[in-house]
Design an enzyme around this catalytic site. Structure first.
Site, PDB file in Angstrom:
ATOM      1  N   LYS A   1       7.453   2.839  -2.169  1.00  8.25           N
ATOM      2  CA  LYS A   1       6.431   2.090  -2.914  1.00  8.25           C
ATOM      3  C   LYS A   1       6.815   1.837  -4.370  1.00  8.25           C
ATOM      4  O   LYS A   1       5.966   1.787  -5.252  1.00  8.25           O
ATOM      5  CB  LYS A   1       5.079   2.819  -2.850  1.00  8.25           C
ATOM      6  CG  LYS A   1       4.620   3.144  -1.440  1.00  8.25           C
ATOM      7  CD  LYS A   1       3.401   4.033  -1.415  1.00  8.25           C
ATOM      8  CE  LYS A   1       3.100   4.512  -0.011  1.00  8.25           C
ATOM      9  NZ  LYS A   1       1.960   5.437   0.060  1.00  8.25           N
TER      10      LYS A   1
ATOM     11  N   ASP B   1      -2.863  11.289   3.331  1.00  9.13           N
ATOM     12  CA  ASP B   1      -4.157  10.611   3.450  1.00  9.13           C
ATOM     13  C   ASP B   1      -4.761  10.716   4.848  1.00  9.13           C
ATOM     14  O   ASP B   1      -5.980  10.779   4.998  1.00  9.13           O
ATOM     15  CB  ASP B   1      -4.039   9.142   3.021  1.00  9.13           C
ATOM     16  CG  ASP B   1      -2.909   8.399   3.713  1.00  9.13           C
ATOM     17  OD1 ASP B   1      -2.154   9.016   4.491  1.00  9.13           O
ATOM     18  OD2 ASP B   1      -2.746   7.197   3.460  1.00  9.13           O
TER      19      ASP B   1
END
Length: 508
Positions: free
Chosen positions: A195, A230
């Protein structure tokens, strides 16, 4: 005069025949072009077919790969990572806990107050901050000092005017959504950055230690209670709301799943002891692959041109990152084979220009003239003046790609249920549910914009679940949307693993 009139009449007849010939020729050519485009569509439909028999093969393949990934490291495309989370929030947690959600170019800090009754979150405060771009390639100390400073300001602002706690240190759940090799419930080594991050001195280092050192430097009295991703946070939040929650799935830009597994089924860690007898396993299911997955030439080309070829095959077929680009590739092929879209737009050759929210907007356009489809073709792809017939063709392409993705996601979910004996099959491979197997209420927590915001995707997924499981069994399986597992779920796990509790996971 009569001869002249006859000559003019003959000439007019010849001209009329010529015009008629031209018109007929155009119609014939137009039909041929349309036939070529319809051929491309038929080819796509056939390649994307997901009859229930094939979906059950995908279910079986998922369950088999899960077994293999639990048996040995590298035994499967599924990593089946241990999370060291052996118990989940129950709703009895009381107190104030913090969470730090770091998984992209922004991070969030949260303060959650729990009231000790299931689903009793008394208050919640959230602050989102962008990470300055230079810190994404700087040093680990610079990054965590910035985060610790932000966290300290947040704590001081939220606690101003309230009684300082003298009972225990503040406790934090760290949701760190980068590839980590977990060592314990509160420690893990960063394997690599993704990312856009490239902080070289942090790769191979233990993450929690670096954050806690920064917290000490900032003068903030706070302990990191858990390190999770997550998906595990989503499972924690789901279980906090509903004790029948056994798995969690995220289907958004990316996709992943985790679930609660028996400790004795994790053969690759035979010395693992947990007081609960269970552990949450992070599947990393985006990397699942099987020959039963209906792959097209567009999928193959997308994979070859991606930064990670032969990797994340399942994710590239079902997640929001890729669906729009598959549709773009189909429209480009149609445009090259025919001029029904006019001259080939150069924008059709730009990867990921057609993002999945635009695909969803076209697919769900219910206006008689498909005005939203027309608008997106013009503004995003620079394709103008296409007929309603062609717009309907584009909607059909969106439907084929989305339906395949949703039905495969459903098969993945049933694969998890099969592995833990919650699919009603009694362990029978490829078979329908058995009437002698008693089904228990089974909840799967689910997050991600592809599922929550894209109505057609959600409906196709539910339709496939009913087909695979059969209505009698599907009635017992509930997909329950959670909100903010990566944030609130992290705080709930901090509460479940606060310093008042003990680490229940041991390795012999």
């Amino acid at each position: 005069m009569g001869k002249l009139a006859a000559g003019l009449a003959a000439a007019a007849a010849v001209a009329a025949c010529a015009v008629a010939g031209v018109v007929v020729g155009r119609r014939v050519r137009s039909r041929r072009k349309w036939k070529r485009v319809v051929g491309v569509l038929r080819e796509l439909e056939e390649a994307c077919e997901t009859p229930v028999g094939r979906l059950r093969q995908v279910v079986d393949a998922m369950a088999v790969e899960m077994h293999a990934g639990l048996a040995s490291e590298g035994g499967s495309k599924l990593k089946m990572l241990l999370t060291f989370v052996d118990h989940l929030p129950t709703g009895s947690e009381i107190g104030t806990y913090y969470a730090l959600d770091l998984g992209g170019t922004n991070f969030r800090v949260l303060r959650v107050q729990l009231g000790g009754r299931r689903s009793s979150i008394l208050s919640q405060d959230v602050e989102r901050r962008p990470i300055p771009r230079h810190l994404m390639t700087s040093t680990s100390e610079d990054l965590f000092d910035f985060i610790a400073s932000t966290l300290k300001q947040f704590v001081e602002k939220e606690e101003s005017g309230s009684e300082p706690s003298s009972v225990r240190a503040r406790e934090l759940g760290l949701t760190f959504s980068f590839p980590v090799k977990q060592l314990s419930i509160r420690s893990g080594i960063l394997m690599k950055w993704t990312k856009g991050f490239a902080i070289e001195d942090m790769v191979g280092k233990e993450v929690v230690g670096l954050l806690e050192a920064a917290l000490v430097r900032s003068g903030l009295d706070m302990r990191v209670a858990v390190l999770v991703n997550d998906t595990v946070g989503t499972l924690a939040l789901g279980h906090y709301d509903d004790a029948d929650t056994v798995a969690a799935v995220i289907i958004g830009t990316g996709t992943n799943a985790c679930y609660l597994e028996r400790a004795d089924a994790i053969i690759k860690c035979q010395g693992l002891l947990t007081t609960s007898g269970c552990m949450v396993v992070n599947m990393e299911w985006g990397n699942f692959w099987s020959s039963h997955l209906p792959r097209t030439s567009y999928d193959i080309d997308l994979d070859l041109e991606s930064p990670n070829p032969n990797d994340q095959g399942f994710e590239k077929m079902i997640s929001g990152m890729y669906l729009g680009d598959i549709v773009r590739r189909v429209i480009l092929r149609m445009s090259q084979d025919s001029d029904i879209f006019g001259p080939v737009s150069s924008r059709l050759s730009i990867p990921f220009i057609l993002q999945t929210p635009l695909l969803a907007a076209m697919h769900e356009d219910d206006s008689p003239e498909l005005k939203e489809v027309d608008k997106i073709l013009k503004e995003t792809l620079e394709i103008s003046e296409v007929s309603l017939k062609v717009r309907k063709l584009v909607v059909r392409v969106c439907d084929v790609v989305t339906r395949r993705a949703a039905r495969l996601a459903a098969a993945g979910i049933v694969g998890i249920l099969k592995k833990i004996g919650r699919d009603g099959s009694g362990g029978v491979t490829g078979g329908r549910s058995r009437s002698d197997v008693k089904m228990r209420r089974t909840v799967v927590a689910i997050e991600g914009g592809l599922y929550t915001s894209y109505t057609m995707f959600r409906e196709y997924l539910h339709e496939a679940l009913n087909e695979i499981l059969g209505e009698d069994v599907a009635h017992h399986v509930i997909l329950k949307v959670t909100e903010d597992g990566s944030g609130t779920g992290g705080a709930l796990l901090a509460a479940a693993y606060s310093s008042g509790s003990v680490d229940n996971v041991q390795s012999l």
